[in-house]
Design a protein around this motif. Structure first.
Motif, PDB file in Angstrom:
ATOM      1  N   VAL A 203       0.831  -1.200   0.000  1.00  0.00           N
ATOM      2  CA  VAL A 203       0.000   0.000   0.000  1.00  0.00           C
ATOM      3  C   VAL A 203       0.867   1.253   0.000  1.00  0.00           C
ATOM      4  CG1 VAL A 203      -1.746   1.315   1.247  1.00  0.00           C
ATOM      5  CG2 VAL A 203      -1.914  -1.177   1.132  1.00  0.00           C
ATOM      6  N   LYS A 204       1.934   1.228   0.788  1.00  0.00           N
ATOM      7  CA  LYS A 204       2.850   2.371   0.834  1.00  0.00           C
ATOM      8  C   LYS A 204       3.492   2.595  -0.522  1.00  0.00           C
ATOM      9  CE  LYS A 204       5.236   5.664   2.764  1.00  0.00           C
ATOM     10  NZ  LYS A 204       4.575   6.940   3.173  1.00  0.00           N
ATOM     11  N   ALA A 205       3.937   1.507  -1.155  1.00  0.00           N
ATOM     12  CA  ALA A 205       4.552   1.610  -2.478  1.00  0.00           C
ATOM     13  C   ALA A 205       3.561   2.187  -3.481  1.00  0.00           C
ATOM     14  CB  ALA A 205       5.040   0.240  -2.936  1.00  0.00           C
ATOM     15  N   ALA A 206       2.320   1.717  -3.422  1.00  0.00           N
ATOM     16  CA  ALA A 206       1.293   2.190  -4.349  1.00  0.00           C
ATOM     17  C   ALA A 206       1.005   3.674  -4.140  1.00  0.00           C
ATOM     18  CB  ALA A 206       0.017   1.374  -4.175  1.00  0.00           C
ATOM     19  N   GLU A 207       0.912   4.097  -2.898  1.00  0.00           N
ATOM     20  CA  GLU A 207       0.631   5.502  -2.600  1.00  0.00           C
ATOM     21  C   GLU A 207       1.764   6.405  -3.091  1.00  0.00           C
ATOM     22  OE1 GLU A 207      -2.128   5.013   1.424  1.00  0.00           O
ATOM     23  OE2 GLU A 207       0.052   5.252   1.613  1.00  0.00           O
ATOM     24  N   LEU A 208       3.005   6.004  -2.833  1.00  0.00           N
ATOM     25  CA  LEU A 208       4.146   6.789  -3.291  1.00  0.00           C
ATOM     26  C   LEU A 208       4.175   6.873  -4.810  1.00  0.00           C
ATOM     27  CD1 LEU A 208       6.951   5.507  -0.879  1.00  0.00           C
ATOM     28  CD2 LEU A 208       5.935   7.795  -0.917  1.00  0.00           C
ATOM     29  N   PHE A 209       3.869   5.756  -5.446  1.00  0.00           N
ATOM     30  CA  PHE A 209       3.882   5.722  -6.902  1.00  0.00           C
ATOM     31  C   PHE A 209       2.832   6.669  -7.495  1.00  0.00           C
ATOM     32  CE2 PHE A 209       2.521   4.165 -11.015  1.00  0.00           C
ATOM     33  CZ  PHE A 209       3.730   3.949 -11.671  1.00  0.00           C
ATOM     34  N   ILE A 210       1.624   6.620  -6.960  1.00  0.00           N
ATOM     35  CA  ILE A 210       0.553   7.504  -7.449  1.00  0.00           C
ATOM     36  C   ILE A 210       0.919   8.966  -7.210  1.00  0.00           C
ATOM     37  CG2 ILE A 210      -1.837   8.233  -7.103  1.00  0.00           C
ATOM     38  CD1 ILE A 210      -1.554   5.650  -8.696  1.00  0.00           C
ATOM     39  N   ASN A 211       1.438   9.273  -6.050  1.00  0.00           N
ATOM     40  CA  ASN A 211       1.793  10.654  -5.732  1.00  0.00           C
ATOM     41  C   ASN A 211       2.879  11.192  -6.660  1.00  0.00           C
ATOM     42  OD1 ASN A 211      -0.043  10.828  -3.628  1.00  0.00           O
ATOM     43  ND2 ASN A 211       1.443  10.186  -2.082  1.00  0.00           N
ATOM     44  N   LYS A 212       3.788  10.310  -7.079  1.00  0.00           N
ATOM     45  CA  LYS A 212       4.887  10.739  -7.941  1.00  0.00           C
ATOM     46  C   LYS A 212       4.485  10.802  -9.411  1.00  0.00           C
ATOM     47  CE  LYS A 212       9.648   9.796  -9.268  1.00  0.00           C
ATOM     48  NZ  LYS A 212      10.889   9.036  -8.984  1.00  0.00           N
ATOM     49  N   HIS A 213       3.789   9.769  -9.890  1.00  0.00           N
ATOM     50  CA  HIS A 213       3.525   9.649 -11.324  1.00  0.00           C
ATOM     51  C   HIS A 213       2.159  10.184 -11.768  1.00  0.00           C
ATOM     52  CE1 HIS A 213       7.126   7.219 -12.272  1.00  0.00           C
ATOM     53  NE2 HIS A 213       6.963   6.740 -11.052  1.00  0.00           N
ATOM     54  N   PHE A 214       1.199  10.209 -10.865  1.00  0.00           N
ATOM     55  CA  PHE A 214      -0.148  10.666 -11.229  1.00  0.00           C
ATOM     56  C   PHE A 214      -0.704  11.618 -10.163  1.00  0.00           C
ATOM     57  CE2 PHE A 214       0.507   6.534 -13.200  1.00  0.00           C
ATOM     58  CZ  PHE A 214       0.150   6.775 -14.526  1.00  0.00           C
ATOM     59  N   PRO A 215       0.037  12.656  -9.829  1.00  0.00           N
ATOM     60  CA  PRO A 215      -0.399  13.545  -8.741  1.00  0.00           C
ATOM     61  C   PRO A 215      -1.689  14.301  -9.041  1.00  0.00           C
ATOM     62  CG  PRO A 215       1.430  14.526  -9.953  1.00  0.00           C
ATOM     63  CD  PRO A 215       1.295  13.119 -10.447  1.00  0.00           C
ATOM     64  N   GLN A 216      -2.021  14.469 -10.331  1.00  0.00           N
ATOM     65  CA  GLN A 216      -3.204  15.237 -10.708  1.00  0.00           C
ATOM     66  C   GLN A 216      -4.424  14.360 -10.988  1.00  0.00           C
ATOM     67  OE1 GLN A 216      -2.960  18.540 -10.446  1.00  0.00           O
ATOM     68  NE2 GLN A 216      -0.817  18.158  -9.882  1.00  0.00           N
ATOM     69  N   CYS A 217      -4.305  13.053 -10.796  1.00  0.00           N
ATOM     70  CA  CYS A 217      -5.429  12.173 -11.108  1.00  0.00           C
ATOM     71  C   CYS A 217      -6.584  12.383 -10.127  1.00  0.00           C
ATOM     72  CB  CYS A 217      -4.996  10.710 -11.104  1.00  0.00           C
ATOM     73  SG  CYS A 217      -4.686   9.994  -9.475  1.00  0.00           S
TER      74      CYS A 217
END
Length: 239
Positions: A10-24
């Motif tokens: 979950v932590k990995a997924a959250e970091l990934f979304i915040n970095k690669h898709f911050p505007q989603c």
């Protein structure tokens, strides 16, 4: 490639979304890690919703110690995937959405989850009588090839085709979703645990011993309520 240290999913997924898709506007974590079925080779399946996109796409990454598969949609493209899954009877996208753990939601995820859940509960497009007849013929044809085959190498692959046709037939005539690969057995278990057990035993015995009887009996058992094997009198495309 980002930090190789494998983080909690979950932590990995959250970091990934915040970095690669911050505007989603929305993001979900789906797949085996959410179902509690992950293994050492499991990846992270992420579904991302971004209304600024003009089309959907899929992309793979290595990040935070994980292989990550990302399925990116806007607020309408996911609907075409839902429809496609309904038509082919393999509910990949609706299943990911329903089971998905919410990572980000700007107010759209609840409605999409409800849409996906309704589709799963409705079931796939029902086979017509004509389709059932056609599938009986193809299943009979593969069974005949299997029974008559004396070449072990060829028999292995005929059996694989037969296994897929049997699972498809029993699930579709009962208006149930189908699967491929590991999802064949999972779909059969969801339909009927006892049948799934018999199915696995029949093909396992053939692969171990070359004994065909249980496979033949299984196919006949599936076909019998719909008229049994079909060859003579079958016609397709003859107006």
């Amino acid at each position: 490639m980002e930090d190789d240290k494998k983080l909690e999913p979950v932590k990995a997924a959250e970091l990934f979304i915040n970095k690669h898709f911050p505007q989603c506007q929305g993001a979900l974590l789906a797949g085996s890690v959410v179902r509690g079925e992950s293994t050492d080779t499991s990846d992270l399946d992420l579904v991302v919703f971004d209304q600024k996109l003009s089309s959907s796409y899929r992309e793979s990454f290595l990040a935070y110690g994980w292989q990550i598969e990302v399925f990116v949609h806007n607020q309408s493209t996911y609907k075409s995937y839902f429809l496609s899954d309904y038509e082919r009877a393999r509910p990949s996208m609706p299943q990911m959405v329903v089971e998905g753990m919410v990572l980000k939601d700007n107010g759209m995820i609840t409605a999409i989850k409800q849409e996906a859940r309704k589709l799963l509960e409705t079931g796939p497009k029902e086979w017509s009588t004509e389709t059932i007849v056609q599938k009986r013929y193809f299943l009979t044809d593969s069974l005949d090839d299997f029974i008559g085959c004396n070449d072990r190498a060829e028999g292995i692959f005929i059996a694989a085709t037969l296994a897929e046709l049997v699972s498809e037939f029993i699930l579709r005539v009962n208006k149930r979703w189908i699967g491929n690969s590991k999802w064949i057995v999972r779909s059969l278990k969801a339909y009927d645990v006892e049948f799934a057990h018999d199915y696995v035993i029949a093909f396992d015995e053939y692969y171990k011993t070359s004994e065909k009887l249980k496979v033949v009996q299984l196919v006949d058992r599936v076909l019998e309520p719909y008229g049994g094997r079909l060859f003579e009198g079958f016609s397709s495309g003859n107006e």
